[in-house]
Scaffold this motif. Sequence first.
Motif, mmCIF file in Angstrom:
data_model
loop_
_atom_site.group_PDB
_atom_site.id
_atom_site.type_symbol
_atom_site.label_atom_id
_atom_site.label_comp_id
_atom_site.label_asym_id
_atom_site.label_seq_id
_atom_site.Cartn_x
_atom_site.Cartn_y
_atom_site.Cartn_z
ATOM 1 N N LEU A 1 0.826 -1.200 0.000
ATOM 2 C CA LEU A 1 0.000 0.000 0.000
ATOM 3 C C LEU A 1 0.862 1.252 0.000
ATOM 4 N N LYS A 2 0.454 2.244 -0.773
ATOM 5 C CA LYS A 2 1.205 3.493 -0.872
ATOM 6 C C LYS A 2 0.708 4.517 0.145
ATOM 7 N N ASP A 3 1.614 5.358 0.569
ATOM 8 C CA ASP A 3 1.282 6.419 1.528
ATOM 9 C C ASP A 3 0.827 7.651 0.753
ATOM 10 N N ILE A 4 -0.476 7.705 0.480
ATOM 11 C CA ILE A 4 -1.032 8.823 -0.267
ATOM 12 C C ILE A 4 -2.189 9.414 0.527
ATOM 13 N N PRO A 5 -2.461 10.713 0.371
ATOM 14 C CA PRO A 5 -3.633 11.289 1.050
ATOM 15 C C PRO A 5 -4.925 10.775 0.430
ATOM 16 N N GLY A 6 -5.956 10.671 1.241
ATOM 17 C CA GLY A 6 -7.232 10.218 0.723
ATOM 18 C C GLY A 6 -7.376 8.713 0.784
ATOM 19 N N TYR A 7 -8.442 8.217 0.165
ATOM 20 C CA TYR A 7 -8.840 6.832 0.350
ATOM 21 C C TYR A 7 -9.177 6.152 -0.964
ATOM 22 N N PHE A 8 -8.990 4.820 -0.963
ATOM 23 C CA PHE A 8 -9.456 3.999 -2.067
ATOM 24 C C PHE A 8 -10.928 3.697 -1.858
ATOM 25 N N ASN A 9 -11.708 3.725 -2.929
ATOM 26 C CA ASN A 9 -13.148 3.515 -2.827
ATOM 27 C C ASN A 9 -13.616 2.672 -4.005
ATOM 28 N N ALA A 10 -14.303 1.568 -3.714
ATOM 29 C CA ALA A 10 -14.738 0.656 -4.771
ATOM 30 C C ALA A 10 -16.137 0.961 -5.296
ATOM 31 N N LEU A 11 -16.982 1.581 -4.502
ATOM 32 C CA LEU A 11 -18.385 1.728 -4.870
ATOM 33 C C LEU A 11 -18.655 2.862 -5.852
ATOM 34 N N VAL A 12 -17.679 3.689 -6.110
ATOM 35 C CA VAL A 12 -17.896 4.796 -7.048
ATOM 36 C C VAL A 12 -16.982 4.662 -8.262
ATOM 37 N N GLY A 13 -16.683 3.422 -8.639
ATOM 38 C CA GLY A 13 -15.936 3.199 -9.868
ATOM 39 C C GLY A 13 -14.455 2.978 -9.707
ATOM 40 N N HIS A 14 -14.013 2.560 -8.511
ATOM 41 C CA HIS A 14 -12.602 2.304 -8.247
ATOM 42 C C HIS A 14 -11.761 3.566 -8.447
ATOM 43 N N VAL A 15 -11.831 4.418 -7.448
ATOM 44 C CA VAL A 15 -11.047 5.647 -7.427
ATOM 45 C C VAL A 15 -10.248 5.687 -6.140
ATOM 46 N N TYR A 16 -9.249 6.558 -6.109
ATOM 47 C CA TYR A 16 -8.426 6.642 -4.898
ATOM 48 C C TYR A 16 -7.864 8.047 -4.777
ATOM 49 N N GLY A 17 -7.407 8.358 -3.568
ATOM 50 C CA GLY A 17 -6.672 9.591 -3.334
ATOM 51 C C GLY A 17 -7.548 10.789 -3.037
ATOM 52 N N TYR A 18 -6.867 11.906 -2.784
ATOM 53 C CA TYR A 18 -7.520 13.194 -2.522
ATOM 54 C C TYR A 18 -6.713 14.283 -3.227
ATOM 55 N N PRO A 19 -7.302 14.917 -4.251
ATOM 56 C CA PRO A 19 -8.621 14.624 -4.840
ATOM 57 C C PRO A 19 -8.610 13.278 -5.571
ATOM 58 N N LYS A 20 -9.800 12.786 -5.882
ATOM 59 C CA LYS A 20 -9.935 11.441 -6.415
ATOM 60 C C LYS A 20 -9.389 11.325 -7.845
ATOM 61 N N VAL A 21 -8.754 10.196 -8.113
ATOM 62 C CA VAL A 21 -8.370 9.848 -9.484
ATOM 63 C C VAL A 21 -8.784 8.410 -9.735
ATOM 64 N N GLU A 22 -9.033 8.058 -10.989
ATOM 65 C CA GLU A 22 -9.450 6.710 -11.318
ATOM 66 C C GLU A 22 -8.268 5.749 -11.258
ATOM 67 N N VAL A 23 -8.547 4.549 -10.781
ATOM 68 C CA VAL A 23 -7.535 3.508 -10.799
ATOM 69 C C VAL A 23 -7.195 3.168 -12.252
ATOM 70 N N ASP A 24 -5.928 3.198 -12.591
ATOM 71 C CA ASP A 24 -5.471 2.913 -13.948
ATOM 72 C C ASP A 24 -4.262 1.976 -13.851
ATOM 73 N N PRO A 25 -4.504 0.677 -13.691
ATOM 74 C CA PRO A 25 -3.402 -0.266 -13.439
ATOM 75 C C PRO A 25 -2.405 -0.314 -14.599
ATOM 76 N N ASN A 26 -1.160 -0.525 -14.234
ATOM 77 C CA ASN A 26 -0.082 -0.678 -15.218
ATOM 78 C C ASN A 26 0.885 -1.749 -14.754
ATOM 79 N N PRO A 27 1.295 -2.627 -15.659
ATOM 80 C CA PRO A 27 2.261 -3.667 -15.272
ATOM 81 C C PRO A 27 3.617 -3.056 -14.988
ATOM 82 N N ILE A 28 4.351 -3.685 -14.090
ATOM 83 C CA ILE A 28 5.706 -3.268 -13.737
ATOM 84 C C ILE A 28 6.661 -4.338 -14.227
ATOM 85 N N ASP A 29 7.632 -3.936 -15.000
ATOM 86 C CA ASP A 29 8.610 -4.921 -15.515
ATOM 87 C C ASP A 29 9.528 -5.390 -14.401
#
Length: 356
Positions: free
Chosen positions: A328-356
């Motif tokens: 888990l990352k130390d970021i302000p705000g919260y992860f929320n699943a019920l509103v479309g998988h968003v996180y942080g403050y202000p909210k941004v959409e979860v956009d997964p990316n693979p890590i090599d």
Amino acid sequence: MLKKPLVVILSLMLLLPSTSVFAVGGQPSAWSKETIQRGIDLGIVPERLQANYADPITREEFAELLVNVAFKKLELVERSHEWTKEMVLEKVTIDQSFEDTDLDHVKLAYIIGSVNGTSDTTFSPDAFITREQAAQMLMNTIHKASIVSYATEEEMGYWDYDQIGEWAIPAVSAAYNLELMKGSNGQFMPRKHITREQAIVTIIRVLDHAKYITLQLRGDITAYAWFDDLTYNVGKDYVNVSYEDEGEFSLSDQALREMWFQYSDTYDSGVRYDHEKAIVIYGFHSNLLSLTYTWILDSALKGEGAKVDYGYMTVETFTENHLLEFKLKDIPGYFNALVGHVYGYPKVEVDPNPID
């Protein structure tokens, strides 16, 4: 001549019903009495907190209230197989224990993400908490399954808004929108100690206004009780998941087999059912979104590990030591699943990316 009447009077006094004499603050205020009684009746308020309601509440006492309301919410879901406090303590290990307390409800509060320590090894159980700290503990607990939105400074209208710590603003504003904490007379009083009666009333609002329908490890990682063959290790910023094959048909096996043959992603793959692969693909779908973002799914079907950045955390599968490792990352705000998988403050959409 006076001895006999005196004896009679004393005898009558012993027959009369006794009345308690409460010290100042011994009884709840009129505005909170009904709500506090409800909390007592539901078993959320322990006996030791049923007095001295005007006293400030400690970190350890508030932790117990949070744990009690969280498990009461799980109890009300009425699933056939649900977590109990005892089950969590058996299945989840805290890798770094606190040196100043060994209370089970403090361990549980740490496991579900309600609290952190005041250092890596101390909890400071007897320290009083402020209202802004209480708001953060509340939102740490219930944010993932509640509809979290952040009220603006104008919407809240607190004239002491500038006194709220920057670290606490996401929690205070989210708690305001969920009707958990709203202050009084146009102020939030962020650094004022929260009293026992204020804390209890706030906890009952959690029961009424917030969602908590599945256990969350460290506040973010969904863990279902029917995965009885999994164990967990938690730290301040991670959750690691291990599979223990005891050679018996587990509660999760039937459900995962059904998922494996229900979804085309695995049914059409031609890969034989594998329990560990099924856990990785389907066991934590609300976090991994594995049917939408398929890096973990594709790698699991090949028997390979993957590492993906989800913005608020990174996840690695099939590591040397664990089936899954959530960081888990130390970021302000919260992860929320019920509103479309968003996180942080202000909210941004979860956009997964693979890590090599």
